[in-house]
Structure formats: C-alpha cells, structure tokens
Design a protein around this motif. Sequence first.
Motif, short mmCIF file in Angstrom:
data_model
loop_
_atom_site.label_atom_id
_atom_site.label_comp_id
_atom_site.label_asym_id
_atom_site.label_seq_id
_atom_site.Cartn_x
_atom_site.Cartn_y
_atom_site.Cartn_z
N ARG A 178 41.33 -1.83 -23.95
CA ARG A 178 41.50 -1.14 -22.67
C ARG A 178 42.99 -1.02 -22.36
NH1 ARG A 178 38.13 -5.18 -19.95
NH2 ARG A 178 35.99 -4.63 -20.34
N ALA A 179 43.71 -2.13 -22.52
CA ALA A 179 45.13 -2.12 -22.21
C ALA A 179 45.87 -1.13 -23.12
CB ALA A 179 45.71 -3.52 -22.36
N ARG A 180 45.52 -1.13 -24.42
CA ARG A 180 46.21 -0.25 -25.34
C ARG A 180 45.89 1.22 -25.07
NH1 ARG A 180 44.89 -2.81 -31.01
NH2 ARG A 180 45.73 -4.91 -30.73
N LYS A 182 45.02 2.54 -22.27
CA LYS A 182 45.71 2.95 -21.04
C LYS A 182 47.18 3.25 -21.34
CE LYS A 182 46.44 2.29 -16.29
NZ LYS A 182 46.05 1.68 -15.05
N ASP A 183 47.78 2.38 -22.14
CA ASP A 183 49.17 2.57 -22.54
C ASP A 183 49.33 3.91 -23.27
OD1 ASP A 183 51.77 1.68 -22.69
OD2 ASP A 183 51.50 0.89 -24.72
N THR A 186 48.81 6.89 -20.74
CA THR A 186 49.92 7.00 -19.79
C THR A 186 51.18 7.48 -20.51
OG1 THR A 186 48.98 4.95 -18.97
CG2 THR A 186 50.88 5.77 -17.81
N ALA A 204 40.22 -1.42 -15.10
CA ALA A 204 41.26 -1.67 -16.10
C ALA A 204 41.91 -0.37 -16.56
CB ALA A 204 40.67 -2.40 -17.30
N ALA B 300 51.90 -3.26 -20.86
CA ALA B 300 50.91 -2.70 -19.94
C ALA B 300 50.38 -3.78 -19.02
CB ALA B 300 49.75 -2.08 -20.72
N THR B 302 47.01 -4.32 -16.74
CA THR B 302 45.72 -3.76 -16.33
C THR B 302 44.93 -4.79 -15.55
OG1 THR B 302 44.73 -4.38 -18.44
CG2 THR B 302 45.53 -2.15 -18.26
N PRO B 303 44.39 -4.40 -14.39
CA PRO B 303 43.59 -5.33 -13.60
C PRO B 303 42.31 -5.70 -14.35
CG PRO B 303 43.99 -3.26 -12.43
CD PRO B 303 44.43 -3.06 -13.83
N LEU B 309 45.52 -8.49 -16.50
CA LEU B 309 45.88 -8.66 -17.91
C LEU B 309 47.28 -8.10 -18.15
CD1 LEU B 309 43.60 -8.03 -20.92
CD2 LEU B 309 45.83 -6.94 -20.87
N LEU B 311 49.88 -7.12 -21.21
CA LEU B 311 49.98 -6.91 -22.65
C LEU B 311 51.46 -7.02 -23.02
CD1 LEU B 311 48.25 -6.19 -25.11
CD2 LEU B 311 48.72 -3.80 -24.63
#
Lengths: 380, 364, 287
Positions: A178-180, A182-183, A186, A204, B300, B302-303, B309, B311
């Motif tokens: 999820r974090a990647r 989103k990165d 964006t 997230a 990053a 992220t909630p 979280l 990164l």
Amino acid sequence: MAGLELDNVTKIYRMRGKEPVLAVDRLDMAVGDGEIVGLLGSSGCGKTSTLRMIAGFEDATAGTIRLGERAIDRLPPARRNIAMAFEGYALYPPLRVRENIGFALLRGRHPRGEVERRVGQVAEMLEITDILDRYPPTISSGQQQRTSLARALIRDADLHLLDEPMSQLEPQLRAILRARIKDWLTGRRMTTVFVTHDQTEAVALADRIAVMEQGVLQQFGTPAELRDRPANLFVAGFIGEPPMNLYPAEIVADGGGPAIAVQSAAGAAAFRVPLPPADAAPALHERLTPGQQVHFGIRPHKVRLGTGDLSGTVLSNRWLGDQSHIGIDIGGCLLTAVTPDPVPGGADGTIAVDLPAAAINLFDAEDGRALFHGLQEAGP
Amino acid sequence: MAFLEIRNLTRRFKGKAVLEDLSLSVERGETVAVFGPSGSGKTVLLRLIAGVDRPDGGEIRLDGVDLTEQPPDRRDIGMAFQNFALYPHMSAYANIASPLRAKGASEDEIRAQVREVAALLRIDHVLTHAPRELSNGQKQRTALARALVQRPGVLLLDDPLRNVDAKLRYEMRIELPRVLARFQTTVLYVTQDYREAMALGQRVGVLEGGSFRQIGPPETVYAEPATVDVARLFGDPTIILFRRRIESDGNGAWTEFLGARIPVGAAADAGAACLVGIRPEHVQVAPAPIPDAVAVVLDAVTPLNVRTLLLLKDRDGEEIVATCPEEDAARFPRGHRDVWARIDPSRALVFDDRTGLRLPSGRI
Amino acid sequence: MQHHRQSAIARAIRGVLLTLVGLFFLFPIFWVVLMSFQTNADILRTPPSLFFTPTLDNYVALITGQLDTAVGSLKISYMRNLWNSLVLSSASVALSLLLGIPAAYAFARYRFRLGENIAFTLLSFRFAPPLLVLLPLLLYFQDLGLYDTYIGLVWVYQLITLPLILWIVRGYFEDISPDIEHAYRVDGHGWLATFLKIAVPLARPGIAAAALLAFIFAWNNFVFALILGSSDVQPVTVGALAFITASGIQYGQIAAGLVLSMLPTLVLALLAQRYLVEGLSLGAVKG
C-alpha cells in the motif's frame, strides 16, 4: 493526466417484474488532477456501479462524467484513455506475466527497450520480478492480483481505476505494498479512483475517501476528516477499527450546566458527560436545547483510562502486540477503548474513565447529521 | 490427561497431507485460538474433531473417551460454521432448538433453554424469523446459539466473526468470552486474524504447514515467536526481516542492524547467516537527530488504523517499515524526507537463516 | 445520445424476432386447437380457411366413446387411454422418486467404488434405442405374465423416468452446502433424519422439476406401450392410432384427443411453477 468530474450521476437498474434499483443517486464528485480517491462502502452501496460507469462498462442513467476537458460518458471504454485493474484480474492466460504487464505499451508502439525497463520497474515495486516469465494460471491469486495491478499502473492513462486492488494480497505484503503503490501514484501524479470495502486500505491509499451507502454519497473528505469529523451517524459507525462508540443520549440541564445524559441499549440512564463550557463552544450551546434527543459518540482511542470521573467495569482487556483493546461496561453501555500501551488490570475490575470534551461527537437523533465534533481541529 | 486430547492427527487429500502429526491438548473450560494463514488446515481440524470428516491417522479423545470412530451425532460437540449453515426452511427458534430436539428434550425444556441462550445473545426478538429474514449479525448469533444451547463438552467456532461488519465484530470480541465463560465451555476458536486470535484465545495455536508451530499465551507467541514463519504471521504491518551474518569477538556473538549491536546467545556460529527481525512498532523514528539513531530517508507516510506507517530507506537502500501512534504522524509532514531511526536491541529477534528457528538472545 | 437510440432500435428488433419465433413455435398448437372444433370436411377443405362453424362433435365422440363415420359407428376407448396415461405416468414417476431420490443423494454425497460408473450406466439407458430391447423384453414379459399389465409398463417406464430424476435431483443435492447437513449431524441427529429433514426439503424445487419433466416424458412415450400392452393398458399416445380407421383418418378427433392429452401436463406445469422458481438456499448460508 487530468481531473475527473462526476455531475449528478445516477444509475437505475430496471429489470422486468422487479422494482427498479437505484444503485447510484445523483452523485457529484470532483477528483483533482493527480489525486487518489477511494470509493468506500459495503457491498451494494453503489461504489462498483460508479466505477463501471466511469470505465464505460455501464451507461449512466442520468448525469455527465468529464475527464479533463472531455465529456466521456458517451464514449466507448476503449476511447476514454483509462487504465483499469479488475477485481477478477482479467489477465490474458496465453501471455506471460511480462507480456501481460507490457501489453498496452507495446500496442501503443512504445520502443521495446523502454517497455522492458518499465515492466522491470513496476515488477520490482510489486515484488513479482521472479515470476515475470510465468503464465498467469501457474501463479498464486495474490501474484495474479499484483500482475493485474502492474498492468494498470504501468500505463500513462488519463485516469487509473482500481477495483478492490488488494483484496487478495498476502497479508504480510499488504501494508508495505500500500505504501509503495501510494508512493508510485503520487510520484507520477496519476489521477486514481479505486473501489474497496476495506477501510484500512482506503485510509492508507487515498488522499480523499468517498463513503457511499445505498447509492448515496455520505461524505467525501480526507481520511482525517472522516475520522475526526464524520458528517453523519453512518460514517461515524463505519469508519475506524474499532469504529466509534455510539449511544443514544438526551441533552439535560444539569445543576452545573447542560450535560449529555447517555442511555444504554436497554434505554436506561447510563452516565452523564458535561457539555463543553459555553465560552469554548458558543455555537453548540445555541443549537442544543434541554430535552433534545441526540447520539453521543467517541472514538475508542480518544478514551482515557485510569483517570476521570466516570467509573466502569472492565469486561475484557487484551494486549495485541502494538495496542490494547479494552471493553468496559459503564451503566449498561459497552465502551471500547484502544490504547497504545498495555493497561494494567484484568476483567471484572473497575477502572476510571475519562471522555475528554475535545473528543465528543454529537449527532442529531432524527436525521443522523453531525451537530458537534469536539474542540479538536481536523488532524493530518 | 487434558480434557480434549488430540494426538498425531493426520489428514490427507489426494495423497497430500493437509494435517500431519498434529497434537493439541486443551484443558476444561479453556479457549484456544487456532490461528493460521488460509489453507493451513484450520477448518479441516475442526471438521475432524466434529466428526464430519475422518482422519487418516491419529486419535481424538474427549474426557478420556476415544472419539475417533464415533459419528458426529454422538460426540457431545457444538460447532458454528463460518457460513453459518442455518437450516433455511426452519425458523431461528427451530434452528436453535435442533440439538435439544435430537436429544429428545421436552418442549417446555426446549423453550426455556432456547429463550435463555437467545436472550444472552440478544436475538430473542427474532426467534420466529426465517434465516433469510435475519441480518448477518443475527444469523451469526443464531448459529452461535445453536452450537451453545446443548452446553456441549467442546465448542468449535470456525471463524464466526469473518462475515459480520466491523462494529459487530468488535462488540462480539468483548461479549463472546463472557458468554463462553457463562457456559463454562471448552472452545477451539479458528480465525485468520491474528488480533482476533490474541483477543479471544487464552492460548494461541499457530497452525502452519499441517501442524502447530507454536502454542502459547498470546503475548508470548507475539513477543517470542518460535520460528521466523510464526513471527511473520503476527503484526500489521508484519515483522521486517534483514539478512545478516553472526559476528563473534571476545564479548560473545552478535549481529548488527540499524547501527545497533544485537547480542546473540552462545549457540550461534560465527559467520553463519541469520535473519534479524524487528517489529515496525519497535523502530523509533524522529524528525530530528536523537541519540544512537541512524539517518534514513522517509519515502511515504500512510495511515493505518490507529497507527501510522512510515516507509523508510537506509543508506544502503534497504527498505525499513516503522509505525508510530497516529498522533505522532503530524511530526512528519509531506516532503519531510530526512529523519532519524533507531531500535532497541533487546526488542530485536534473530533467526537462523537455514532452519528459521529463533536463536536465543544474548546478554546486553 | 446515439448510444441510447441504438439500444432502443436493438430492443425493437429483438422484440420483432422474438414474436416471429414465438409464432413459429406456437402455430402448430394453435392449428390443432382450431382443428379440434372442425369437422373432417372443414379440415380437408382446400384452401384451408380460418372461418368455419365450430362444432363440439369431436369432443363428444371422444367422451362418449362412440365414433360415427361415414361407413358406420365405431367403438373407441379414448377416455380409457387417458386414464391409462394418468396411471402409468403417475405410478412411474412415484416409483422413480422413491428409488431415485435416495440414489441421487448417495451419488451426490458419497464417493464409492464404481459410483460414477453406475451413475453413468443409469444415464446411458436414455441413449439406447428402445427398439433394441423391446423384442427380447416382449418375450420375457409374455413368459413372466407382465405383458399387458400396468406393473410391467411401469417397470419399463423406469428406463425413461429414473435416469432423469436421478441426474437432475443429484445436481440439486450437490448444490446444498454440505455444512448445513454437517451442522444437523453435529446437533445430534442421525444420517436418516438429516436426509429426510434437511436434504429432501431443501432439494424440493429440484425434485418437483425432475418429477414434472419425468412425468411429461412418460406421458409422451409411445413405443413401449405399443409393443408391451393391449388397448386395456395403452396410453393416449397409442390410443390415437384408433382414429386411423378403414374409412379414413379422423383428423378432428385426433386434434381433440391431442388437446385433451395436453391438458394434464399443462395444468401440472402451472401448478409446479411455484416450486420450479423457488430459490434453493433461501439465504441461510451467507450470500
């Protein structure tokens, strides 16, 4: 890349011999250029119908859909310049994973070297480098879903649509992917709309979330707005893990000033919470009158334990590794509290409870609209 | 001998072992959460205990009696199925009454007992409804009532909260232990959600690859996982792992992560490959330099539920996942990329790279 | 808006095509009903006409069993045939249900040696040309005293009805979540109670559909009764042969006979419709 605008979009399914179903009711929504928006709701709330109308798989019964400068609602799907990751993956079985991902770019006459490079890049991000030469039927469902995501994320479309993009992902990978993703979105300023029933995923990934229920948009805002300033009872009870504690209540004129008299599910008086003083929340005092029926809400992790005037019985107290979940009975009301640290004491003990005025939410008992969100500012 | 005793249970499907040599003892009145990834054989285990499936080997004893050859209707077991499995052509009342009817109880007795369990589970107002008229939450409670009403020796719950909404799920997490305590039932609770397992089990059994990898109190399994696979099944986000080598000098064996020296117990061989594991909530991140911290890049934010979280990437390009309470997330506004991170070496776990077993930690 | 207009045109074309297909299929029935109210002379007139004086003579002849032709009067037993049809079809279906439902359940729920082979063998009876077995069967029937009996015919009709019921009902049993039956067993009920109280009620729509279909197939059978029975036990399909008389073919009576023989199946289909459309799981398993 472009912004997306839904104007008065409505979808009615008509089937002979059955009542027409209003799947999406006059939806107005503007997605900014480069913005990531999540459509969140339970099954049947209209989120998937909305996505399918944007993609062009369904006609809108009424309303217009604009992508950048173009009205796209009458265009066939192929001419909308939209990339989509399907919930059922829809991979091409006779093509290798690598060819699946690069398919649209090769068709768009991108040089082979560039396609190879970009496939490698997205594959690395989604951890599918080692299966690029396999065929879809031979890989796990989690890998298929990541391939389908890669196929959508590699494209330079005006809009990216993701339908339940992470439902099948391996739990260990979910948070980091999820974090990647989103990165990735964006960093490339990709306008994205995704559909999910999983609020953790929505929170997230999305810049803003549209909460839908029964075809109606309930609230469209940032995750923090939904969390701290839910527009109505539905959103309040839907958002949060665990969701907000909510109880019916009545405004009473106490000796020391107006207070909120909270009732248990059985209808008995459970406990009282003083209203914030009039000088701190003048508008609130104007809006509330003694005898008024409301709903009182407080998020589990705003509850303070071991301090305060209220007293409750601990029903359960469990440390879950990185947070504690505590169930407390206060006069017949079941209150859930979440704390970042372990709380001493086991079940059946008594515990002092503080419900800070800054975290109080009030909703109208009749139409469910929010009346008050405490004294806090919307967080990040 | 324990109340429920399972020994060397094996079940194969088409020659492939789904459960292999599985053993488990459960004390009377205890709740054991059976937790494992999908496909690990959790449901198969319950079905074998219930008797609706037969093992290829091993035995199941309840209160000293061998159940292995008994048909399901003679086992003194209640089971709630994940898909509820209500009888669609019967009312909620008749559904709940079914086990009592099978015993030949009198109608008066049936009425009293169904009323009692229905009141406890707050479904007394929908007893005349057919299953299709019930909400998901009511269906789930009806299934639970049906399994409980005869006060079975062992209650098997197959992921009962999977198909209900979040609000109800959390309510039931609090309510269920009290209901179970009231009936003094011995419970096996199957779930795919590690938090649910930790919230409901007095002990958690981690089922993976056909047998239990670890059985213990929730805090122990979380903090001291027996293997790297067990460690990876807990936490959201899960534990982060880095391949390192064991070093050795006059002060004993140790390895390194994020600039911290992590001592390893005597058994470790110097030069051997190992995996250093640290839970994201144990990586402390600060927007400005703090003692013992290493400079890293924040990619990053992220909630994630009540936490956020982060990164990160260290100088060598290794990806590090950290979490912080959501209130702290405001300290990392968008575009703030240079941050500092540190770990508490006593929180780090070291696993043998070859066997996956956790190595004993050394003295700091 | 082009999008929408196109789909409106498509809808119109679809409607016209459906009407044409409907007319094509319903026309014979319409024509038979018309014929049943005409005299032979009207029927045989060229060119055929839609305008005639309707007459009930054909029906009267069938019901009274007295057929008056140009050559003379002839006794016919059409009502007896109708009764035979009813008895044979009902009894065959009833017997098939009794045997077929437990068998279907066994095939659906249990894996046993040669199970699939047995099930397929039963189905293969439907492929075999009946004429192949009829001659030896006739000889056996005469030896066993089954020739020209209801029992004999009902037995042979199992070739038609049993495989149908077995295979359709098996599919319905397989669609019931085994968990529902397992739950009932765990509640403490034996396997027989589970079969009777859970499996059979839940498969009822399937059983009704299979029974109806089997009834229609049995009703329409011609060749078994033609060879293996006399007019005492023969159904309407064979009985209609009586209208081919020495003095000519009685088209009017044949049409009236057809209409009468269609009625029971039609009524049955309408009555069973409720069961046929009734949902299977009724929402007990999460949907």
